[in-house]
Design a protein around this motif. Structure first.
Motif, PDB file in Angstrom:
ATOM      1  N   THR A 560      62.776  94.138  22.315  1.00 25.63           N
ATOM      2  CA  THR A 560      61.482  92.681  22.432  1.00 25.63           C
ATOM      3  C   THR A 560      60.412  94.110  22.683  1.00 25.63           C
ATOM      4  OG1 THR A 560      63.098  91.599  23.796  1.00 25.63           O
ATOM      5  CG2 THR A 560      61.265  90.423  23.934  1.00 25.63           C
ATOM      6  N   HIS A 562      56.253  93.185  23.454  1.00 27.97           N
ATOM      7  CA  HIS A 562      54.853  92.465  23.854  1.00 27.97           C
ATOM      8  C   HIS A 562      53.515  93.142  23.109  1.00 27.97           C
ATOM      9  CE1 HIS A 562      57.696  90.216  26.303  1.00 27.97           C
ATOM     10  NE2 HIS A 562      58.763  91.243  27.000  1.00 27.97           N
ATOM     11  N   THR A 594      55.733  89.207  21.933  1.00 29.54           N
ATOM     12  CA  THR A 594      55.124  88.074  22.398  1.00 29.54           C
ATOM     13  C   THR A 594      53.839  88.333  22.393  1.00 29.54           C
ATOM     14  OG1 THR A 594      54.616  88.800  24.696  1.00 29.54           O
ATOM     15  CG2 THR A 594      56.535  86.950  24.301  1.00 29.54           C
ATOM     16  N   ASN A 596      49.776  88.669  23.125  1.00 32.16           N
ATOM     17  CA  ASN A 596      48.964  88.404  24.325  1.00 32.16           C
ATOM     18  C   ASN A 596      47.705  88.166  23.462  1.00 32.16           C
ATOM     19  OD1 ASN A 596      51.269  86.990  26.449  1.00 32.16           O
ATOM     20  ND2 ASN A 596      51.736  88.868  25.066  1.00 32.16           N
ATOM     21  N   GLN A 677      48.895  83.315  23.879  1.00 39.26           N
ATOM     22  CA  GLN A 677      50.173  83.865  23.866  1.00 39.26           C
ATOM     23  C   GLN A 677      50.432  82.698  22.156  1.00 39.26           C
ATOM     24  OE1 GLN A 677      53.097  82.841  26.461  1.00 39.26           O
ATOM     25  NE2 GLN A 677      53.550  85.395  27.005  1.00 39.26           N
ATOM     26  N   VAL A 679      54.198  83.105  20.696  1.00 43.43           N
ATOM     27  CA  VAL A 679      56.469  83.609  20.729  1.00 43.43           C
ATOM     28  C   VAL A 679      56.792  83.559  19.804  1.00 43.43           C
ATOM     29  CG1 VAL A 679      58.008  83.615  22.916  1.00 43.43           C
ATOM     30  CG2 VAL A 679      55.507  83.099  23.392  1.00 43.43           C
ATOM     31  N   SER A 692      48.681  82.634  28.518  1.00 43.52           N
ATOM     32  CA  SER A 692      50.359  83.031  28.821  1.00 43.52           C
ATOM     33  C   SER A 692      50.745  83.421  29.808  1.00 43.52           C
ATOM     34  CB  SER A 692      50.000  85.056  28.586  1.00 43.52           C
ATOM     35  OG  SER A 692      49.163  85.419  27.859  1.00 43.52           O
ATOM     36  N   THR A 696      57.407  85.095  30.193  1.00 41.92           N
ATOM     37  CA  THR A 696      58.037  85.675  29.436  1.00 41.92           C
ATOM     38  C   THR A 696      58.487  86.903  30.411  1.00 41.92           C
ATOM     39  OG1 THR A 696      55.472  86.714  28.677  1.00 41.92           O
ATOM     40  CG2 THR A 696      56.629  84.222  28.132  1.00 41.92           C
ATOM     41  N   GLN A 699      61.959  87.156  30.785  1.00 41.00           N
ATOM     42  CA  GLN A 699      63.124  87.293  29.695  1.00 41.00           C
ATOM     43  C   GLN A 699      62.772  85.164  28.924  1.00 41.00           C
ATOM     44  OE1 GLN A 699      64.440  88.967  27.352  1.00 41.00           O
ATOM     45  NE2 GLN A 699      62.381  90.359  28.332  1.00 41.00           N
ATOM     46  N   LEU A 701      61.530  83.053  26.936  1.00 43.91           N
ATOM     47  CA  LEU A 701      60.402  83.102  26.380  1.00 43.91           C
ATOM     48  C   LEU A 701      60.233  81.560  26.211  1.00 43.91           C
ATOM     49  CD1 LEU A 701      61.464  86.781  24.112  1.00 43.91           C
ATOM     50  CD2 LEU A 701      59.855  85.982  25.798  1.00 43.91           C
ATOM     51  N   THR A 702      62.035  81.744  26.082  1.00 50.28           N
ATOM     52  CA  THR A 702      60.914  79.915  25.829  1.00 50.28           C
ATOM     53  C   THR A 702      61.232  78.464  26.381  1.00 50.28           C
ATOM     54  OG1 THR A 702      63.068  79.070  26.067  1.00 50.28           O
ATOM     55  CG2 THR A 702      63.271  79.977  23.350  1.00 50.28           C
TER      56      THR A 702
END
Length: 821
Positions: A560, A562, A594, A596, A677, A679, A692, A696, A699, A701-702
């Motif tokens: 992941t 960011h 993500t 940001n 943000q 995602v 943001s 996130t 974890q 993210l949704t």
């Protein structure tokens, strides 16, 4: 031998009856005598000498005394004095020889003897004067010695030392005297001891202890331990420094919690408290520790209040100032910021004027926001959605006069005509004065203050999310903070004039960043160097390609990613970058990510310092004789220095190929300039929100926080079949000022003229509606700020229908109705 002496010897020889040969000096003297005896020859000689002197002055061989240096002036005058005295002595000797009354024609005294007598007389005078001065000094020193001698004698008689007194007391064999002395000693010691024990405060104890501990006699006679035991003073009293005098010295607590020190210093290093500098010379050194400067973004008083409101620790203002790191300093005029926020600056200009007029009491915009918002930490209050505080305005004082005229400064976009082509105009941003009434100024200020609430919330929230993300990352996550550094101008160590002043220098693009990992304590700085000057989305992802290779090679567990960056619409915050973010990330094997964005004009951070450090290193190499003509050599030379910054190189051809492959028919993401943000968890799909979300970092993210909106890059979206309206400009571009547009407000369309722009809003002077596609200008101007998503499109100027009413072009109106149906 002088001519006078020659003449004397010659006369002696004549008197003795000899006929000696004439000397050269005697011949010259006789010649001058014959010449001076004839008036005509004398006048002719003087005239020639005068002309020769004038010629010497004109040619410069001789200079008048006023034109020579001070040293030469003194030398000439000294020679003149010597010549004067020599001639004077010569005349006196000649007069003595010519005196007929003298029996002996030979002079009785020579010129040298006369000078000798004068010299002897002068020397004797000086010796007598020096002897007199020395006698006076000797008398003075003798008197002083006798004075000190008498003083010592008096001191011996007045009082003896403690040791002498004790010995004399014991030698007297008087039990009464010894007993009284011991009794006095015991009573005095007990009195001091009891007084010290009963002292109520530190001030009184300190003063009592200093009377004794500051006495050097106790140390001289080695009775300190005896006095310590007798008086009951602690060892700290004896070890503490004893300054002169008995003034109270406040005890300072030097023991500061290391946790508090770290918290304060971390607070100062935050990007919302101090901004990173990018200049190569913007460094500061202390104790051989060289650091890149950071400039405070507010006063220390306000920052102290901000720290107290965020932290549980109670810390004094003086300690707060003392714990400030040395490289975080106040900016000066030479360190002025050339990337100031337009929203902040224009609001501050109006606030300063209102405070000067005493209309408002506070000069701090953030303090006013706290007064008109229920909770500055809630997005509803700061975005104007709260039913309680959305209509609150700035409180005014009794000094408010609605119709009084005022002038204030504002940054504004104006049209500028070209000198050579009056019909051609361009948009420029200037700081100009505006004149209005206090009522209109207050209305404008309240309007700006409402938008400033949203701006302020975005700044604070994004920086909070940034700090939380860095501290709460998991082992499979990484944070990449990126930014473009100003292009580096390549240069040679020695250049000809044509290169230095011409356009022969090449530039190197620097894409800098900092990689944060939970598995490494220190962040990893990196920089991609390229001869390409492209900074669009395709170029950005080519510059990031070697960074991704580095992550997957050295940290294969990362799944992941960011991103954090600022939000320029031509680089990071646009549809092209969103498309590549949702596709390239998965093509490289990552599972989610993500992106940001910091609030506009508030994105300075660590990557700016990386660029400054590399440029400073490159300039140092050039100053030592290394030529850096292009980006490839720059990359090679920086690699040789062993810098801790990971440097990568991307050639220009690779960037051009990526740009050529970039799709051109990508759909626009709604509210692009408003979002902070993005995602993505699946290829081609993304969610975007205004700010943001902290979820996130855990974890999730949704999550559904802050009303996220989905968007998908599908092939059918890339070939839209909707009717094509007029070209959509970039609404934050100053070029749109003065152009016509259509605003959607409560379901209706209103044409208007753009008067100003910001990062998220457009100020439009709108017409009023009177019927279907019929509009007119109201008597009172209707000027408001609208979000980008409320601006439908750009249109040509409406056409007049009657003397007052106007309408939008019929073809454009039909497209608008079709698009909004």
């Amino acid at each position: 031998m002088s001519s006078t002496q020659d003449h004397v010897h010659y006369m002696n020889a004549c008197f003795q009856g000899a006929n000696p040969p004439l000397t050269a000096a005697e011949k010259q003297r006789r010649y001058r005598a014959r010449r001076d005896a004839d008036p005509e020859r004398r006048a002719k000689y003087l005239k020639q000498e005068n002309e020769r002197y004038r010629e010497d002055l004109e040619s410069g061989r001789k200079k008048p005394i006023k034109d020579v240096s001070a040293r030469e002036r003194r030398s000439r005058r000294k020679k003149w004095r010597e010549t004067y005295h020599r001639l004077k002595d010569r005349k006196a000797l000649s007069a003595e020889l010519a005196d007929p009354e003298l029996a002996d024609p030979v002079p009785s005294i020579s010129r040298q003897r006369v000078h000798g007598k004068k010299r002897t007389k002068k020397t004797m005078t000086n010796l007598r004067k020096e002897n007199k001065e020395l006698r006076a000094k000797l008398a003075k020193e003798t008197k002083k010695k006798e004075s000190y001698k008498k003083r010592l004698q008096r001191l011996k008689h007045q009082g003896a030392s403690p040791q002498t007194t004790a010995r004399e007391t014991l030698d007297q064999h008087s039990s009464t005297g010894t007993k009284k002395t011991l009794l006095f000693h015991k009573a005095l010691v007990d009195s001091i001891k009891n007084k010290y024990k009963k002292a109520k405060g530190e001030k009184e104890k300190q003063l009592i202890a200093r009377v004794v501990t500051g006495n050097s006699l106790l140390k001289q006679y080695r009775v300190q331990h005896l006095a310590q035991d007798a008086l009951g003073f602690s060892k700290k009293r004896w070890k503490a420094p004893n300054p002169s005098g008995l003034a109270y010295q406040r005890k300072r607590n030097r023991r500061i919690s290391p946790d508090l020190v770290n918290r304060v210093r971390s607070f100062f290093k935050r990007d919302d408290v101090s901004r990173m500098t990018t200049g190569k010379r913007q460094t500061i050194t202390k104790n051989k520790n060289k650091m890149q400067k950071r400039f405070l973004q507010d006063s220390m008083k306000n920052l102290h209040l901000k720290f107290l409101s965020e932290e549980e620790h109670v810390i004094s203002y003086s300690l707060f100032c003392r714990l400030r790191p040395f490289w975080i300093v106040h900016p000066t005029l030479s360190d002025r910021d050339t990337c100031m926020c337009k929203t902040h600056e224009n609001l501050d200009f109006m606030l300063q004027k209102l405070q000067h007029l005493k209309v408002v009491n506070s000069g701090n915009a953030e303090a006013l926001v706290r007064e008109i918002a229920c909770d500055t930490n809630k997005i509803e209050c700061m975005y104007g959605d709260c039913t309680v505080c959305k209509d609150l305005s700035c409180p005014v004082s009794e000094e408010y006069s609605a119709e009084s005229k005022v002038t204030f400064l504002q940054w504004a976009v104006v049209e500028k005509e070209h000198k050579n082509d009056p019909l051609s105009k361009s948009k420029v941003t200037l700081k100009q004065e505006s004149e209005t009434t206090q009522n209109e100024l207050l209305e404008k200020f309240n309007d700006h203050l409402q938008r400033f609430k949203r701006h302020l919330f975005n700044i604070r929230h994004q920086f909070s999310h940034y700090r939380a993300l860095k501290s709460q990352m998991k082992a499979h996550e990484c944070l990449i903070h990126i930014d473009f550094s100003e292009n580096y101008l390549c240069k040679y160590s020695a250049e000809i004039q044509a290169v230095h002043f011409g356009a022969s220098h090449q530039q190197a693009c620097l894409h800098t960043g900092v990689l944060y990992l939970s598995t490494t304590p220190q962040p990893i700085s990196f920089c991609t160097i390229s001869p390409s000057r492209q900074k669009g989305p395709a170029a950005i992802w080519q510059y990031m390609a070697p960074v991704f290779d580095y992550i997957q090679k050295h940290h294969p567990d990362i799944t992941t990613v960011h991103f954090y960056s600022d939000g320029p619409c031509t680089q990071y915050k646009q549809r092209g970058n969103f498309f590549l973010f949702t596709t390239e990330l998965f093509r490289r094997g990552f599972c989610a990510g993500t992106w940001n964005f910091f609030e506009a004009s508030h994105g300075k951070g660590a990557p700016d310092g990386v660029g400054g450090a590399l440029k400073r290193t490159a300039d140092s190499l050039v100053s030592k004789g290394v030529d850096i003509p292009d980006a490839a050599v720059l990359f090679s030379e920086l690699q040789k220095t062993g810098s801790k910054v990971q440097c990568f190189f991307v050639d220009e051809q690779t960037v051009d190929q990526a740009i050529a492959k970039m799709p051109q028919d990508l759909p626009a993401v709604p509210s692009t300039m408003r979002l902070h943000q993005v995602v993505t968890v699946a290829p081609g799909e993304m969610m975007y929100r205004n700010v943001s979300c902290i979820c996130t970092t855990m974890q999730n993210l949704t999550c559904e926080c802050f009303n996220p909106k989905p968007f998908t890059f599908k092939k059918q979206n890339m070939t839209s079949t909707e009717p094509s309206l007029l070209p959509q400009p970039q609404w934050q571009d100053p070029e749109v000022v003065g152009k016509w547009c259509v605003v959607r407000y409560e379901g209706d369309l209103y044409p208007g003229i753009v008067t100003d722009t910001s990062e998220t809003h457009v100020e439009v002077r709108c017409m009023q509606k009177i019927g279907q596609n019929r509009y007119f200008w109201p008597a009172r101007e209707d000027i408001l700020w609208y979000l980008f998503e409320d601006i439908v499109c750009h249109i040509p100027p409406p056409k007049p229908v009657t003397g007052r009413h106007m309408e939008i072009d019929k073809e454009t109106w039909a497209k608008l109705e079709l698009a909004l149906s």
